[in-house]
Design an enzyme around this catalytic site. Structure first.
Site, PDB file in Angstrom:
ATOM      1  N   ASN A 221     -20.625  -6.213  11.147  1.00  0.00           N
ATOM      2  CA  ASN A 221     -20.512  -5.223   9.849  1.00  0.00           C
ATOM      3  C   ASN A 221     -19.529  -5.865   8.851  1.00  0.00           C
ATOM      4  O   ASN A 221     -19.675  -5.691   7.566  1.00  0.00           O
ATOM      5  CB  ASN A 221     -19.781  -3.987  10.311  1.00  0.00           C
ATOM      6  CG  ASN A 221     -19.604  -2.932   9.200  1.00  0.00           C
ATOM      7  OD1 ASN A 221     -20.721  -2.676   8.549  1.00  0.00           O
ATOM      8  ND2 ASN A 221     -18.525  -2.327   9.296  1.00  0.00           N
TER       9      ASN A 221
ATOM     10  N   GLU B 216       0.777  -1.107   0.062  1.00  0.00           N
ATOM     11  CA  GLU B 216      -0.064  -0.077   0.038  1.00  0.00           C
ATOM     12  C   GLU B 216       1.085   1.189   0.071  1.00  0.00           C
ATOM     13  O   GLU B 216       1.683   1.497   0.782  1.00  0.00           O
ATOM     14  CB  GLU B 216      -1.013  -0.248   1.273  1.00  0.00           C
ATOM     15  CG  GLU B 216      -1.684   1.210   1.512  1.00  0.00           C
ATOM     16  CD  GLU B 216      -2.949   0.988   2.392  1.00  0.00           C
ATOM     17  OE1 GLU B 216      -3.663   0.011   2.414  1.00  0.00           O
ATOM     18  OE2 GLU B 216      -2.941   1.881   3.489  1.00  0.00           O
TER      19      GLU B 216
END
Length: 314
Positions: free
Chosen positions: A178, A32
């Site tokens: 979630n 990243e």
């Protein structure tokens, strides 16, 4: 001093096992980056991309700034990676400060630029210290964003996971619910927030399995380049910093080279323990610096691929 049987067994194992040398090299990695703010930072970023590309990463991703503040630079960086390298590029996309139509337009632009992978995130509140509020006409959360992206193009989609619970979640169970909603909406995998001890990941992986989550969960690895900065980031995202880490970095504030060596050792040991626990995929938060991630990959048995080295030199 009396030495226990367990200590003797541990010592025998340490002496008999070559340092990382017996790893099979079957790990897979991704990296990243964040979009550069200046011309100099752009040079550093591209040097890092060129350094890590020969390792054959599954993909490289490019982040948004806080509150979606770097949307244009993120798009430009991802598009350049897709255009100028052979590495699959992934773009971060958040729900912050944009309508569904605006986010969909960005996703269409990514697809047109050859980007086939999105890291779909709710994003942080644009106002520090205040809870996230879905913008009028926007996607209300990451699960809705994933579902929306699925309607546009057949993107590969990664989402975030929090081994120590998202700071906004009322409980670990709610946080796992979630995560499951995001994966059920069509996400391909989850990439975790960084953590500092392997057991943290293993506990989370077990809890996710019990919650019915069977998708790929990739640990996010953050090499600690600046201990003070990592303490601040850890506090913001609810990540526990073990006391032993502070002891290892104590006295190294003015010794950046020594600090980097300690950082590489800590991160490599974390990866070794994860590997021993069956992990074969790692996502490195590089902070646009390649050498630490490259060294850790080397210890994991990952070597530069001649064809990719030649491609970088061409």
């Amino acid at each position: 001093m009396t030495v226990s049987v367990a200590q003797m067994q541990e010592a025998r194992l340490a002496l008999a096992t070559p340092l990382f040398a017996d790893l099979a090299g079957d790990a897979r990695v991704s990296f990243e980056f964040f979009p550069p703010k200046t011309e100099k930072m752009e040079e550093t970023l591209w040097e890092s991309v060129q350094t890590l590309a020969p390792l054959g990463p599954r993909f490289v991703s490019v982040t948004y700034g806080a509150g979606g503040s770097t949307r244009e630079r993120t798009h430009a960086t991802v598009a350049r990676i897709a255009r100028e390298t052979t590495i699959p590029a992934a773009a971060h996309l958040t729900c912050v400060d944009a309508t569904r139509e605006e986010i969909d337009a960005v996703a269409h632009e990514y697809w047109a630029a050859g980007v086939r992978h999105i890291v779909a995130l709710r994003g942080d509140s644009p106002v520090a210290g205040q809870p996230f509020v879905s913008p009028v006409g926007g996607y209300e959360n990451a699960a809705a964003l994933v579902a929306g992206l699925r309607k546009l193009h057949p993107f590969e989609i990664s989402v975030s996971a929090y081994p120590e619970c998202h700071p906004d979640s009322p409980s670990e169970a709610a946080d796992l619910d979630n995560l499951k909603r995001k994966l059920d909406a069509g996400a391909t995998r989850a990439i975790t927030q960084f953590f500092h001890e392997a057991e943290t990941f293993f506990r989370f992986r077990d809890a996710a399995a019990k919650a019915g989550i069977d998708a790929e969960i990739v640990p996010g690895i953050m090499p600690v380049m600046n201990f003070g900065a990592v303490q601040r980031m850890s506090a913001m995202c609810g990540t526990v910093v073990p006391p032993w880490m502070g002891t290892l970095f104590d006295g190294l504030d003015d010794r950046p080279a020594a600090r980097q060596l300690v950082s590489a050792t800590i991160a490599a040991e974390l990866c070794r323990r994860l590997y021993a626990g069956g992990v074969r995929d790692f996502h490195f938060y590089t902070l646009n610096r390649a050498e630490l991630s490259y060294a850790i990959c080397h210890l994991l048995g990952i070597r530069a691929q001649p064809a990719l080295v030649a491609a970088q030199a061409a």
